[in-house]
Design a protein around this motif. Structure first.
Motif, short mmCIF file in Angstrom:
data_model
loop_
_atom_site.label_atom_id
_atom_site.label_comp_id
_atom_site.label_asym_id
_atom_site.label_seq_id
_atom_site.Cartn_x
_atom_site.Cartn_y
_atom_site.Cartn_z
N LYS A 177 0.84 -1.20 0.00
CA LYS A 177 0.00 0.00 0.00
C LYS A 177 0.87 1.25 0.00
O LYS A 177 1.86 1.32 0.71
N LYS A 178 0.46 2.23 -0.79
CA LYS A 178 1.20 3.48 -0.88
C LYS A 178 0.27 4.64 -0.53
O LYS A 178 -0.89 4.68 -0.94
N GLY A 179 0.75 5.60 0.27
CA GLY A 179 -0.04 6.77 0.63
C GLY A 179 0.07 7.87 -0.41
O GLY A 179 1.08 7.99 -1.10
N ALA A 180 -1.00 8.67 -0.52
CA ALA A 180 -0.98 9.79 -1.45
C ALA A 180 -0.08 10.88 -0.92
O ALA A 180 -0.05 11.17 0.28
N SER A 181 0.69 11.50 -1.76
CA SER A 181 1.60 12.56 -1.36
C SER A 181 1.74 13.54 -2.51
O SER A 181 1.27 13.30 -3.62
N GLY A 182 2.35 14.70 -2.18
CA GLY A 182 2.56 15.69 -3.22
C GLY A 182 1.75 16.94 -2.98
O GLY A 182 1.03 17.10 -1.99
N ILE A 183 1.86 17.89 -3.95
CA ILE A 183 1.23 19.21 -3.82
C ILE A 183 -0.29 19.13 -3.83
O ILE A 183 -0.98 19.90 -3.18
N GLY A 184 -0.82 18.16 -4.56
CA GLY A 184 -2.27 18.01 -4.61
C GLY A 184 -2.86 17.68 -3.26
O GLY A 184 -3.88 18.25 -2.84
N THR A 185 -2.20 16.77 -2.58
CA THR A 185 -2.67 16.40 -1.24
C THR A 185 -2.58 17.59 -0.29
O THR A 185 -3.46 17.83 0.55
N ILE B 87 -2.81 20.75 -1.05
CA ILE B 87 -3.89 21.72 -1.38
C ILE B 87 -5.21 21.26 -0.78
O ILE B 87 -5.98 22.05 -0.20
N VAL B 88 -5.51 19.97 -0.92
CA VAL B 88 -6.75 19.45 -0.35
C VAL B 88 -6.76 19.62 1.16
O VAL B 88 -7.77 20.02 1.77
N PHE B 89 -5.63 19.35 1.80
CA PHE B 89 -5.55 19.49 3.26
C PHE B 89 -5.78 20.93 3.70
O PHE B 89 -6.54 21.21 4.64
N ILE B 90 -5.13 21.87 3.00
CA ILE B 90 -5.30 23.30 3.34
C ILE B 90 -6.74 23.73 3.13
O ILE B 90 -7.31 24.50 3.92
N ALA B 91 -7.36 23.26 2.04
CA ALA B 91 -8.75 23.62 1.76
C ALA B 91 -9.67 23.14 2.88
O ALA B 91 -10.59 23.85 3.31
#
Length: 227
Positions: free
Chosen positions: A10-18, A20-24
Motif C-alpha cells: 500500500k502506498k499513501g498519497a503525497s505531493g502538492i495536490g494532497t 492543497i486538499v488538506f489546506i482547503a
C-alpha cells in the motif's frame, strides 16, 4: 498473503495536490467555526436582551390601590374620578406621561392621557399637601370648580415621591412612589348603579385594573370610595 506483505504493497498519497486538499479542508473548517461562533454570540446577546425585556414586561406595571369619586352639585352623577396608583413590587420606573387611561360605563369608552400645558406651571400637575378635591388651592389639577381638567386628559397629584422622580414635565414613578390620577368623567354617564370598568396601561408592563359599580345614592358634592 502475509499481513506485512499486504501493508508494504500500500502506498499513501503525497505531493502538492494532497497539500492543497488538506489546506482547503482546514480553511473550510475555520470558516465554519467562525460562522458558528459569531452566530452563537449574536443569539446569546439577543436572548439576553429578549429575556430582560420579557422580565421587565412581566415584573413591571401599575397597581390600583383605590378609586374615589366626587358627585356633582345635585347628587345625580359622578363628575370626577381619582385613582390612587403605585408601581408593582419589582417594577421598573414608569413614565406617567406615556400612560393611557381607558374607562367605560358599558355604553361609552373614553381614553385619556396626561395633559401638559405650556408656561411656568402645569395646571394638571400638583405635589402640594392637602385634599385631592380641594377647590381652594388655585390653578392646579385639583381646582375642580371650573374646567381645569380637560375631557381627554388627566391630572397627576404626587402623594409620595422620596427621590423626586415624579416631576411636572417628566412624571416618572418608581419603587415606593404614590400618585393620584384624577380625570373628569367626560362623555361617561356615571349615575347610580352603573357598572364601570377600565385600566391604566403603562408604556410597558401590566396595567392597573379598575372594576366597580357606582353607589345606589349620591350626596351632592359628596366624596365616595368606589374601589
Amino acid at each position: 498473503m502475509k499481513i506485512t506483505e499486504f501493508m508494504k504493497s500500500k502506498k499513501g498519497a503525497s505531493g502538492i495536490g494532497t497539500l492543497i486538499v488538506f489546506i482547503a479542508m482546514v480553511l473550510v473548517a475555520a470558516v465554519a467555526a467562525s460562522v458558528l461562533i459569531n452566530t452563537s454570540g449574536y443569539l446569546q446577546q439577543k436572548a439576553s436582551t429578549t429575556g430582560k425585556e420579557s422580565t421587565d414586561q412581566v415584573a413591571s406595571g401599575l397597581q390600583v390601590l383605590q378609586v374615589t369619586g366626587k358627585a356633582n352639585a345635585v347628587g345625580t352623577d359622578i363628575d370626577y374620578v381619582t385613582v390612587l396608583v403605585t408601581p408593582n413590587a419589582g417594577s421598573g420606573a414608569i413614565d406617567l406621561s406615556q400612560v393611557t387611561l381607558m374607562i367605560t360605563d358599558g355604553a361609552t369608552k373614553v381614553v385619556k392621557k396626561y395633559t401638559v400645558t405650556t408656561g411656568a406651571d402645569n395646571d394638571y400637575y400638583d405635589k402640594d399637601a392637602g385634599s385631592l378635591f380641594n377647590t381652594a388651592i388655585g390653578t392646579s389639577a385639583w381646582n375642580i370648580t371650573g374646567t381645569m381638567l380637560p375631557a381627554t386628559g388627566f391630572g397627576i397629584k404626587v402623594i409620595q415621591d422620596e427621590d423626586l422622580s415624579c416631576l411636572e414635565d417628566t412624571p416618572v414613578i418608581n419603587k415606593g412612589d404614590l400618585v393620584a390620577i384624577t380625570m373628569v368623567k367626560g362623555a361617561l354617564v356615571l349615575d347610580e348603579r352603573t357598572p364601570v370598568s377600565g385600566e391604566i396601561q403603562p408604556e410597558f408592563g401590566a396595567p392597573g385594573i379598575m372594576a366597580f359599580t357606582t353607589p345606589s345614592t349620591y350626596d351632592a358634592n359628596g366624596i365616595m370610595e368606589l374601589q
